[in-house]
Design an enzyme around this catalytic site. Structure first.
Site, PDB file in Angstrom:
ATOM      1  N   GLY A 114       0.935  -1.083   0.084  1.00  0.00           N
ATOM      2  CA  GLY A 114      -0.135   0.168   0.019  1.00  0.00           C
ATOM      3  C   GLY A 114       1.098   1.206   0.034  1.00  0.00           C
ATOM      4  O   GLY A 114       1.979   1.323  -0.300  1.00  0.00           O
TER       5      GLY A 114
ATOM      6  N   ILE B 259       2.445   3.017   2.490  1.00  0.00           N
ATOM      7  CA  ILE B 259       3.533   2.952   3.085  1.00  0.00           C
ATOM      8  C   ILE B 259       4.401   1.962   2.670  1.00  0.00           C
ATOM      9  O   ILE B 259       5.618   2.105   2.381  1.00  0.00           O
ATOM     10  CB  ILE B 259       3.168   2.724   4.590  1.00  0.00           C
TER      11      ILE B 259
ATOM     12  N   ARG C  57      -2.739  -9.027  -0.229  1.00  0.00           N
ATOM     13  CA  ARG C  57      -4.261  -9.448  -0.687  1.00  0.00           C
ATOM     14  C   ARG C  57      -4.327  -9.475  -2.269  1.00  0.00           C
ATOM     15  O   ARG C  57      -5.096 -10.373  -2.895  1.00  0.00           O
ATOM     16  CB  ARG C  57      -5.292  -8.527   0.148  1.00  0.00           C
TER      17      ARG C  57
ATOM     18  N   THR D  94       6.704  -2.384  11.539  1.00  0.00           N
ATOM     19  CA  THR D  94       6.298  -0.949  11.911  1.00  0.00           C
ATOM     20  C   THR D  94       4.613  -0.746  11.557  1.00  0.00           C
ATOM     21  O   THR D  94       4.055   0.223  11.673  1.00  0.00           O
ATOM     22  CB  THR D  94       6.894   0.101  10.790  1.00  0.00           C
TER      23      THR D  94
ATOM     24  N   ARG E 254       1.368  -3.483  13.027  1.00  0.00           N
ATOM     25  CA  ARG E 254       0.742  -3.684  14.476  1.00  0.00           C
ATOM     26  C   ARG E 254       1.386  -4.724  14.776  1.00  0.00           C
ATOM     27  O   ARG E 254       1.827  -5.823  14.230  1.00  0.00           O
ATOM     28  CB  ARG E 254      -0.656  -3.922  14.155  1.00  0.00           C
TER      29      ARG E 254
ATOM     30  N   GLU F  21       1.161  -3.420  23.665  1.00  0.00           N
ATOM     31  CA  GLU F  21       1.737  -2.249  23.877  1.00  0.00           C
ATOM     32  C   GLU F  21       1.194  -1.751  25.217  1.00  0.00           C
ATOM     33  O   GLU F  21       0.013  -1.773  25.258  1.00  0.00           O
ATOM     34  CB  GLU F  21       1.496  -1.049  22.740  1.00  0.00           C
TER      35      GLU F  21
ATOM     36  N   HIS G  18       7.066   2.587  19.088  1.00  0.00           N
ATOM     37  CA  HIS G  18       5.816   2.975  18.366  1.00  0.00           C
ATOM     38  C   HIS G  18       5.962   4.408  17.790  1.00  0.00           C
ATOM     39  O   HIS G  18       5.268   5.230  17.961  1.00  0.00           O
ATOM     40  CB  HIS G  18       4.452   2.759  19.006  1.00  0.00           C
TER      41      HIS G  18
ATOM     42  N   GLY H 164       6.496   5.312  14.705  1.00  0.00           N
ATOM     43  CA  GLY H 164       6.388   5.437  12.899  1.00  0.00           C
ATOM     44  C   GLY H 164       6.156   6.703  12.557  1.00  0.00           C
ATOM     45  O   GLY H 164       6.760   7.454  11.731  1.00  0.00           O
TER      46      GLY H 164
HETATM   47  C1  DGY Z   1      -1.099   4.608  12.834  1.00  0.00           C
HETATM   48  O1  DGY Z   1      -1.545   5.861  12.333  1.00  0.00           O
HETATM   49  O2  DGY Z   1      -1.581   3.688  12.743  1.00  0.00           O
HETATM   50  C2  DGY Z   1       0.188   4.722  13.455  1.00  0.00           C
HETATM   51  O3  DGY Z   1       0.306   3.250  14.003  1.00  0.00           O
HETATM   52  C3  DGY Z   1       0.434   5.749  14.642  1.00  0.00           C
HETATM   53  O4  DGY Z   1       0.635   6.663  14.339  1.00  0.00           O
END
Ligand code: DGY
Length: 324
Positions: free
Chosen positions: A159, A161, A181, A240, A242, A271, A289, A291
């Site tokens: 996607g 990112i 997917r 990065t 979940r 977490e 966390h 990111g």
């Molecule tokens: C998100 O946006 O899903 C990140 O994990 C936190 O910025």
């Protein structure tokens, strides 16, 4: 005259410019000083709200919506991921739910690539060695890491990112393979020189495997002991997205037993806890966390959430709705 102004509850403090956007359309409340509210406090705080700005650690489900009450029109999460939300339950109640896609793409990709460099070049390990005042001297075999050029970056979930990570990897001379997917359009594959592989084959092929799929029932523990055993012993895992996409106990075993070479983790199964065995290992780079944690990005995320709220409260369409 404030009695007819919408009540907007912000569950964790957000950037001031975003609060200013919200104050134009309603009366804003957030916990001061900023802190995580307990589930009970949260439900009390949101009672009677017309709009809620939430974060990824709020459980935004039917009970949350019911605690807010039937007047609540919009819930805007300041995150792109929304595995914490039961979107169908919100949609059933006629509540608009929005997230913050796009604005955190580069920051998250930078962090993923940073972790990749830290773990492959043993930067965290090197820093710990110096801070521990361990005697050392340069020699030609000292703390050798793994180079990236000509290696394959396997991306799970190409996607926004994932694509941004691929662009960074291309600049480092890596080859790109991905699974997901569905395949991305041909022009995206061509631009990234990315080849699609079935997940199993990606596991065998990747020198670095970077996870960018959302957390869903299908991706929970996608990387388990079996998946880890399918990876190369020289491979690295970067997460990065979940935490629960990875079985953290299985990963700790794999890292300790040399099943894979290393890992870079920004997210964790429970977490803010981190599996205690991961904390003992030198071949894992850890971040809490971070990111999207730049001033610019967090401001942009908060602004997008605030604009979503303002749009809905003033009778317009949300900018980035999530459909249930
Ligand atoms: C998100 O946006 O899903 C990140 O994990 C936190 O910025």
């Amino acid at each position: 005259m404030t009695e007819n102004r919408p009540r907007i509850v912000v569950t964790r403090k957000i950037a001031e410019p975003a609060l200013a956007v919200l104050r134009e359309v309603g009366d804003v409340w957030f916990p001061e000083p900023d802190r995580a509210l307990s589930p009970g406090e949260l439900h009390t705080a949101i009672a009677g709200a017309d709009a809620i700005v939430s974060t990824l650690h709020d459980r935004v489900d039917a009970a949350f919506a019911d605690a807010a009450g039937p007047q609540v029109k919009v819930i805007a999460t300041v995150a792109v991921g929304y595995d914490n939300a039961d979107v169908a339950a919100l949609t059933d109640r006629g509540i608009v739910f929005t997230n913050t896609p796009g604005v955190l793409t580069d920051a998250t990709a930078d962090l993923a690539f940073g972790l990749l460099l830290v773990v492959t070049r043993r930067l965290g390990e090197g820093e710990r060695l110096l801070r521990a005042r361990t005697p050392w001297s340069f020699n030609l075999g000292f703390m050798l890491g793994s180079g990236l050029q000509g290696k394959t970056l396997g991306i799970v979930g190409l996607g926004q990112i994932g694509q941004a990570v691929a662009r960074r990897a291309l600049a480092f001379g890596m080859d790109i393979a991905y699974s997901g997917r569905r395949r991305v359009p041909g022009e995206v594959e061509n631009a990234l020189q990315a080849r699609y592989l079935p997940f199993e084959e990606l596991l065998h092929t990747a020198d670095v495997l970077s996870l960018h799929c959302p957390l869903t029932p299908e991706t929970r523990h996608l990387i388990d002991a079996t998946a880890l055993a399918s990876m190369k012993p020289s491979a690295f895992l970067i997460n990065t997205t979940r935490g629960p996409v990875v079985d953290e106990a299985a990963l700790a075993d794999a890292l300790a037993d040399g099943v894979i070479a290393g890992a870079g983790l920004d997210v964790f199964e429970k977490e803010p806890e981190v599996h205690p065995r991961l904390l003992e290992l030198d071949n894992v780079a850890l971040a809490p966390h971070l990111g999207s944690a730049t001033v610019e990005t967090r401001t942009a995320m908060a602004m997008l959430a605030a604009r979503n709220v303002a749009a809905v409260l003033t009778g317009g369409d949300p900018l980035t709705p999530v459909k249930g």
